[in-house]
Write a protein that holds these residues in place. Structure first.
Motif, PDB file in Angstrom:
ATOM      1  N   CYS A  93       8.240  -7.656  10.280  1.00  0.00           N
ATOM      2  CA  CYS A  93       9.164  -6.344  10.354  1.00  0.00           C
ATOM      3  C   CYS A  93       7.492  -5.469  10.223  1.00  0.00           C
ATOM      4  CB  CYS A  93       9.921  -5.592   9.030  1.00  0.00           C
ATOM      5  SG  CYS A  93       9.950  -3.952   9.311  1.00  0.00           S
ATOM      6  N   HIS A  94       7.417  -4.509  10.943  1.00  0.00           N
ATOM      7  CA  HIS A  94       5.829  -3.688  10.911  1.00  0.00           C
ATOM      8  C   HIS A  94       6.618  -2.380  11.281  1.00  0.00           C
ATOM      9  CE1 HIS A  94       2.764  -7.047  11.966  1.00  0.00           C
ATOM     10  NE2 HIS A  94       3.985  -7.367  12.351  1.00  0.00           N
ATOM     11  N   CYS A  95       5.704  -1.608  10.723  1.00  0.00           N
ATOM     12  CA  CYS A  95       6.061  -0.099  10.597  1.00  0.00           C
ATOM     13  C   CYS A  95       4.888   1.073  11.176  1.00  0.00           C
ATOM     14  CB  CYS A  95       6.670   0.458   9.178  1.00  0.00           C
ATOM     15  SG  CYS A  95       8.077  -1.439   9.101  1.00  0.00           S
ATOM     16  N   GLN A  96       4.438   2.358  10.506  1.00  0.00           N
ATOM     17  CA  GLN A  96       3.922   3.108  10.589  1.00  0.00           C
ATOM     18  C   GLN A  96       3.884   3.253   9.214  1.00  0.00           C
ATOM     19  OE1 GLN A  96       4.804   5.822  14.189  1.00  0.00           O
ATOM     20  NE2 GLN A  96       3.503   4.750  15.138  1.00  0.00           N
ATOM     21  N   ALA A  97       2.927   4.035   8.369  1.00  0.00           N
ATOM     22  CA  ALA A  97       2.187   4.349   7.030  1.00  0.00           C
ATOM     23  C   ALA A  97       2.906   6.327   7.572  1.00  0.00           C
ATOM     24  CB  ALA A  97       1.339   4.206   6.444  1.00  0.00           C
ATOM     25  N   ILE A  98       3.831   6.643   6.361  1.00  0.00           N
ATOM     26  CA  ILE A  98       3.452   8.212   5.936  1.00  0.00           C
ATOM     27  C   ILE A  98       2.343   8.976   6.386  1.00  0.00           C
ATOM     28  CG2 ILE A  98       5.424   9.818   5.574  1.00  0.00           C
ATOM     29  CD1 ILE A  98       7.476   7.844   5.022  1.00  0.00           C
ATOM     30  N   GLY A  99       2.019   9.636   6.912  1.00  0.00           N
ATOM     31  CA  GLY A  99       1.072  11.205   6.719  1.00  0.00           C
ATOM     32  C   GLY A  99       0.108  10.547   7.467  1.00  0.00           C
ATOM     33  N   SER A 100      -0.518   8.782   7.915  1.00  0.00           N
ATOM     34  CA  SER A 100      -1.481   8.191   8.446  1.00  0.00           C
ATOM     35  C   SER A 100      -1.136   7.221  10.048  1.00  0.00           C
ATOM     36  CB  SER A 100      -2.437   7.263   7.860  1.00  0.00           C
ATOM     37  OG  SER A 100      -1.535   6.175   7.459  1.00  0.00           O
ATOM     38  N   VAL A 121       1.266  11.780  -1.022  1.00  0.00           N
ATOM     39  CA  VAL A 121       0.859  13.644  -0.612  1.00  0.00           C
ATOM     40  C   VAL A 121       1.688  13.447   0.573  1.00  0.00           C
ATOM     41  CG1 VAL A 121      -1.149  14.494  -0.245  1.00  0.00           C
ATOM     42  CG2 VAL A 121      -1.324  12.206  -1.881  1.00  0.00           C
ATOM     43  N   MET A 122       1.917  13.269   1.572  1.00  0.00           N
ATOM     44  CA  MET A 122       2.482  13.894   2.612  1.00  0.00           C
ATOM     45  C   MET A 122       3.895  14.116   2.436  1.00  0.00           C
ATOM     46  SD  MET A 122      -0.266  14.510   4.700  1.00  0.00           S
ATOM     47  CE  MET A 122       0.506  14.654   6.123  1.00  0.00           C
ATOM     48  N   GLY A 123       4.201  12.858   1.837  1.00  0.00           N
ATOM     49  CA  GLY A 123       5.441  13.277   1.317  1.00  0.00           C
ATOM     50  C   GLY A 123       6.024  14.005   0.075  1.00  0.00           C
ATOM     51  N   ARG A 151       9.522  10.383  -0.031  1.00  0.00           N
ATOM     52  CA  ARG A 151      10.852  10.518   1.377  1.00  0.00           C
ATOM     53  C   ARG A 151       9.819  11.149   2.921  1.00  0.00           C
ATOM     54  NH1 ARG A 151      14.667  15.459   0.730  1.00  0.00           N
ATOM     55  NH2 ARG A 151      13.516  15.968  -1.357  1.00  0.00           N
ATOM     56  N   ARG A 152      10.403  11.098   3.349  1.00  0.00           N
ATOM     57  CA  ARG A 152       9.416  10.703   4.444  1.00  0.00           C
ATOM     58  C   ARG A 152       9.236  12.659   5.323  1.00  0.00           C
ATOM     59  NH1 ARG A 152      12.903  10.924  10.484  1.00  0.00           N
ATOM     60  NH2 ARG A 152      12.798  13.132   9.706  1.00  0.00           N
ATOM     61  N   GLU A 153       7.710  12.515   5.390  1.00  0.00           N
ATOM     62  CA  GLU A 153       7.331  13.804   6.122  1.00  0.00           C
ATOM     63  C   GLU A 153       8.617  15.158   6.169  1.00  0.00           C
ATOM     64  OE1 GLU A 153       3.181  16.699   7.332  1.00  0.00           O
ATOM     65  OE2 GLU A 153       3.841  14.371   7.346  1.00  0.00           O
ATOM     66  N   LYS A 154       8.843  16.330   6.579  1.00  0.00           N
ATOM     67  CA  LYS A 154       8.924  16.885   7.275  1.00  0.00           C
ATOM     68  C   LYS A 154       7.717  17.321   8.211  1.00  0.00           C
ATOM     69  CE  LYS A 154      13.005  16.212   5.773  1.00  0.00           C
ATOM     70  NZ  LYS A 154      12.957  16.379   4.493  1.00  0.00           N
ATOM     71  N   PRO A 155       8.165  17.540  10.237  1.00  0.00           N
ATOM     72  CA  PRO A 155       7.389  17.840  10.291  1.00  0.00           C
ATOM     73  C   PRO A 155       7.056  19.405   9.827  1.00  0.00           C
ATOM     74  CG  PRO A 155       9.070  16.721  11.927  1.00  0.00           C
ATOM     75  CD  PRO A 155       9.839  16.502  10.502  1.00  0.00           C
ATOM     76  N   ILE A 213      16.558  17.156  15.379  1.00  0.00           N
ATOM     77  CA  ILE A 213      17.734  17.590  14.553  1.00  0.00           C
ATOM     78  C   ILE A 213      17.747  16.810  13.593  1.00  0.00           C
ATOM     79  CG2 ILE A 213      19.814  18.633  13.681  1.00  0.00           C
ATOM     80  CD1 ILE A 213      20.502  20.322  16.585  1.00  0.00           C
ATOM     81  N   ILE A 214      17.049  17.255  11.870  1.00  0.00           N
ATOM     82  CA  ILE A 214      16.563  16.195  11.015  1.00  0.00           C
ATOM     83  C   ILE A 214      18.465  16.517  10.118  1.00  0.00           C
ATOM     84  CG2 ILE A 214      15.679  15.588   9.210  1.00  0.00           C
ATOM     85  CD1 ILE A 214      13.471  16.805  10.360  1.00  0.00           C
ATOM     86  N   ILE A 215      19.164  16.017   9.642  1.00  0.00           N
ATOM     87  CA  ILE A 215      19.735  15.897   8.697  1.00  0.00           C
ATOM     88  C   ILE A 215      20.099  15.381   7.478  1.00  0.00           C
ATOM     89  CG2 ILE A 215      22.397  16.013   8.944  1.00  0.00           C
ATOM     90  CD1 ILE A 215      22.801  15.794  11.302  1.00  0.00           C
ATOM     91  N   GLU A 216      19.366  16.070   6.434  1.00  0.00           N
ATOM     92  CA  GLU A 216      19.227  14.905   5.188  1.00  0.00           C
ATOM     93  C   GLU A 216      20.069  15.357   4.328  1.00  0.00           C
ATOM     94  OE1 GLU A 216      15.152  15.386   3.377  1.00  0.00           O
ATOM     95  OE2 GLU A 216      16.162  16.579   2.453  1.00  0.00           O
TER      96      GLU A 216
END
Length: 286
Positions: free
Chosen positions: A20-27, A47-49, A54-58, A118-121
């Motif tokens: 499993c490979h992912c992208q770090a939130i914020g960077s 800091v970003m989330g 939780r994932r940072e919003k655009p 559209i982001i549904i949370e």
């Protein structure tokens, strides 16, 4: 897609050769989920989330703060770019959500700006154990494609960060084919369904059940990202934020006043001290 067992502050996870490979939130840095993520990337993601990771919003994502109003519609059923209530007017996006400040009737809305993302949370009620992320993803993907007839390619993500569920719907102007349902319509139907206000005839809405366990939602919020950034000014800030800004400004002004008074007092003290020293010297000389 896969689950990053050693770091929940990631997004865009893919399985490559069983790993499993992912992208770090914020960077956006690549993260290997087979090992620990560096402290630097974890701190940046936190800091970003939010505190919950939780994932940072655009940065240009915004909510519908106006709610229900009586809209002007085109013959095709689309929203007119300019909407008014009496003498007050504003511009909307393809989801009918206000994207400018409110003005008088002279306001010009040159085009109907497309909502492309559209982001549904959703937040589910407290549970003894977290939900299975893969089962959850399958449930919402299947529900959205079958119930609302949305092509699966427009569902770009179903993320679970206990207790938050985030669904991403993306549909650019160039992507949408003739006959495809619009993501704005899907989001509206979906939001009504999860709130028990289904638009479907003789239908109570969606019963969310993951692995045969019913899931109760406490809160649902929809965010909109347009192809062109919204045009809100400082006037659109909430009263609470304005109050905070005013308090900060007052604090800064008060600090400056104290600094000036302190320097003035120091100046007077130095002058008085010099005067006393000169008088002592004259007395000695005499």
């Amino acid at each position: 897609a896969c689950v990053c067992e050693k770091n929940k502050r990631v997004t865009n996870c893919v399985s490559v050769n069983g790993q499993c490979h992912c992208q770090a939130i914020g960077s956006g840095a690549s993260v290997d989920c087979n090992t620990l993520t560096s402290k630097c990337l974890l701190m940046k993601a936190e800091v970003m989330g939010s505190k919950s990771g939780r994932r940072e919003k655009p940065k240009d994502a915004f909510e519908d703060t106006d709610g229900l109003y009586d809209p002007e519609c085109e013959s095709t059923g689309a929203f007119k770019a300019k909407q008014c209530n009496g003498t007050t007017c504003w511009c909307v996006n393809t989801a009918g959500v206000r994207r400018t400040d409110k003005h008088d009737a002279d306001l010009k809305c040159n085009e109907l700006v497309r909502t492309m993302w559209i982001i549904i949370e959703m937040k589910h009620a407290e549970r003894n154990a977290p939900l299975n992320a893969e089962s959850l993803k399958k449930f919402f993907t299947d529900t959205i494609t079958s119930r609302y007839q949305l092509d699966g390619r427009y569902i770009t993500g179903v993320l679970y960060e206990n207790p938050y569920i985030t669904i991403d719907l993306k549909q650019n102007s160039s992507d949408k084919s003739l006959g495809d349902v619009d993501i704005a319509d899907v989001a509206y139907y979906f939001e009504k369904d999860v709130k028990g206000q289904s638009i479907f005839y003789n239908d109570a809405g969606i019963n969310i059940s993951i692995d045969n366990e019913p899931v109760k939602l406490e809160k649902t919020v929809v965010y909109y990202v347009d192809e062109i950034a919204p045009e809100f000014s400082m006037k659109s800030l909430t009263a609470g934020l304005i109050a905070v800004i005013v308090v900060v400004v007052i604090a800064i002004v008060a600090a400056i006043v104290v600094l000036v008074l302190t320097r003035r007092r120091k100046g007077k003290y130095v002058k008085a001290e010099m005067k006393e020293m000169n008088e002592m010297h004259r007395g000695l000389n005499a």
